[in-house]
Design a protein around this motif. Structure first.
Motif, PDB file in Angstrom:
ATOM      1  N   ALA A  63       5.931  -1.873  -9.210  1.00 16.68           N
ATOM      2  CA  ALA A  63       4.689  -2.569  -8.879  1.00 16.68           C
ATOM      3  C   ALA A  63       4.240  -3.468 -10.026  1.00 16.68           C
ATOM      4  CB  ALA A  63       3.601  -1.552  -8.543  1.00 16.68           C
ATOM      5  N   LEU A  65       1.548  -6.261  -9.245  1.00 16.58           N
ATOM      6  CA  LEU A  65       0.494  -5.511  -8.569  1.00 16.58           C
ATOM      7  C   LEU A  65      -0.395  -4.808  -9.589  1.00 16.58           C
ATOM      8  CD1 LEU A  65       2.583  -3.889  -5.681  1.00 16.58           C
ATOM      9  CD2 LEU A  65       1.253  -6.004  -5.625  1.00 16.58           C
ATOM     10  N   TRP A 124       0.809   5.742  -5.431  1.00 17.64           N
ATOM     11  CA  TRP A 124       2.050   5.157  -4.915  1.00 17.64           C
ATOM     12  C   TRP A 124       2.760   6.028  -3.892  1.00 17.64           C
ATOM     13  CZ3 TRP A 124       1.718   0.353  -5.569  1.00 17.64           C
ATOM     14  CH2 TRP A 124       1.122  -0.168  -6.717  1.00 17.64           C
ATOM     15  N   GLU A 150       1.613   2.789   2.812  1.00 17.73           N
ATOM     16  CA  GLU A 150       1.418   1.336   2.741  1.00 17.73           C
ATOM     17  C   GLU A 150       1.603   0.830   1.314  1.00 17.73           C
ATOM     18  OE1 GLU A 150      -2.041  -0.178   4.607  1.00 17.73           O
ATOM     19  OE2 GLU A 150      -1.771   0.975   6.452  1.00 17.73           O
ATOM     20  N   ARG A 151       1.088   1.570   0.348  1.00 16.58           N
ATOM     21  CA  ARG A 151       1.231   1.155  -1.048  1.00 16.58           C
ATOM     22  C   ARG A 151       2.677   1.290  -1.504  1.00 16.58           C
ATOM     23  NH1 ARG A 151      -4.183   4.553  -2.490  1.00 16.58           N
ATOM     24  NH2 ARG A 151      -5.711   2.943  -1.969  1.00 16.58           N
ATOM     25  N   CYS A 202       5.265   0.712   0.279  1.00 14.69           N
ATOM     26  CA  CYS A 202       5.985  -0.479   0.762  1.00 14.69           C
ATOM     27  C   CYS A 202       5.696  -1.692  -0.118  1.00 14.69           C
ATOM     28  CB  CYS A 202       5.598  -0.767   2.211  1.00 14.69           C
ATOM     29  SG  CYS A 202       6.148   0.497   3.377  1.00 14.69           S
ATOM     30  N   LYS A 203       4.466  -1.807  -0.595  1.00 18.14           N
ATOM     31  CA  LYS A 203       4.116  -2.936  -1.456  1.00 18.14           C
ATOM     32  C   LYS A 203       4.889  -2.886  -2.774  1.00 18.14           C
ATOM     33  CE  LYS A 203      -0.553  -3.550   0.380  1.00 18.14           C
ATOM     34  NZ  LYS A 203      -2.017  -3.468   0.094  1.00 18.14           N
ATOM     35  N   GLU A 243       9.985  -4.897   6.582  1.00 19.89           N
ATOM     36  CA  GLU A 243       9.245  -4.147   7.586  1.00 19.89           C
ATOM     37  C   GLU A 243      10.036  -4.030   8.885  1.00 19.89           C
ATOM     38  OE1 GLU A 243       4.733  -3.984   9.507  1.00 19.89           O
ATOM     39  OE2 GLU A 243       5.366  -5.695   8.264  1.00 19.89           O
ATOM     40  N   TRP A 245      11.521   0.390   3.909  1.00 14.90           N
ATOM     41  CA  TRP A 245      10.120   0.467   4.322  1.00 14.90           C
ATOM     42  C   TRP A 245       9.730   1.946   4.273  1.00 14.90           C
ATOM     43  CZ3 TRP A 245       7.320  -3.652   4.157  1.00 14.90           C
ATOM     44  CH2 TRP A 245       6.045  -3.698   4.746  1.00 14.90           C
TER      45      TRP A 245
END
Length: 252
Positions: free
Chosen positions: A47, A52, A61, A65-66, A68-69, A76, A131
């Motif tokens: 990240a 990020l 983490w 959702e986080r 995946c970021k 996705e 993902w």
């Protein structure tokens, strides 16, 4: 699916699975929190490289959702939300599994988003390293309690192996495709290993449930996967992959 690149493959020399206490779903001494802590740290490193914001809480983490970021090259999977009834049925399955195999309770608590897969009407369930902590179910996966239970365990097995793969490769990035005992082609060694892991874990579940009829076909399938790894795919498996294979041979 393209083989992932591990964050720190040289750490395999430290002990590999020994530092984790075994293989998830097979070993009751598996140190799930040690693995998730290490994965959270790796994700935070990714990240930071992706620009990020660095959170104060490392467990940030482990949110799907986080996660995946923080995944480099994230991709996705097309999906849509499940109905409330479907989500309730999954919750009931997870509660049932925790009672059926109590050592699995920690593994069942991994934060995961369950979604409906799009564009593949024949697909019963799916997940992707790219993902993380997302599980995709098809309509027919909800056809019965037994069907749904098997797919939930199947995909959770993949999720935990994906976490291990965030620390170490289990096969070579340029490994060719192999054929599963089912006839499914173009599967990497790690996918063959993953199929054997699912078979061994389902055997444990069905044995705990007293549903013996499933055990022989799953054993045959799992051993078939290991024969593929032990012959044509062996040269493409890393030391950590070999440790997993060795444990699967004991389980199957």
């Amino acid at each position: 699916m393209i083989a992932p690149t591990a964050a720190s493959p040289t750490t395999a020399a430290i002990g590999g699975l020994q530092m984790l206490g075994g293989v998830p779903f097979l070993d009751d001494g598996f140190l799930s929190e040690r693995l998730t802590a290490a994965v959270a740290a790796v994700r935070q490193t990714h990240a930071s490289r992706l620009g990020l914001k660095r959170p104060t809480d490392l467990w940030h983490w482990l949110d799907p959702e986080r996660a995946c970021k923080a995944r480099p090259h994230a991709k996705e999977v097309p999906s849509s939300p499940l109905s409330q009834n479907e989500r309730d049925r999954i919750s009931a399955i997870l509660e049932h599994l925790a009672g059926l195999v109590p050592p699995w309770e920690r593994l069942l608590c991994l934060p995961v988003r369950f979604l409906r897969i799009k564009g593949s009407p024949k697909t019963l369930s799916a997940s992707s390293f790219w993902w993380p902590q997302h599980i995709y179910l098809g309509q027919d996966a909800f056809s019965s309690f037994t069907e749904l239970r098997e797919h939930v365990v199947h995909e959770l097995c993949h999720q935990w192996l994906y976490l291990i793969e965030e620390l170490w490769d289990i096969d070579a990035p340029d490994a060719p495709g192999f054929t599963l005992p089912s006839g499914t082609k173009d599967r990497t060694p790690r996918e063959v290993i993953g199929a054997a892991h699912v078979a061994a874990s389902l055997i444990r579940m069905y044995r705990a449930a007293g549903e013996e009829a499933h055990i022989t076909p799953l054993t045959t399938y799992g051993r078939g996967c290991l024969r593929v790894v032990g012959t044509v795919a062996a040269s493409h498996v890393t030391s950590v992959g070999a440790q997993i294979v060795s444990r699967l041979k004991e389980a199957l």
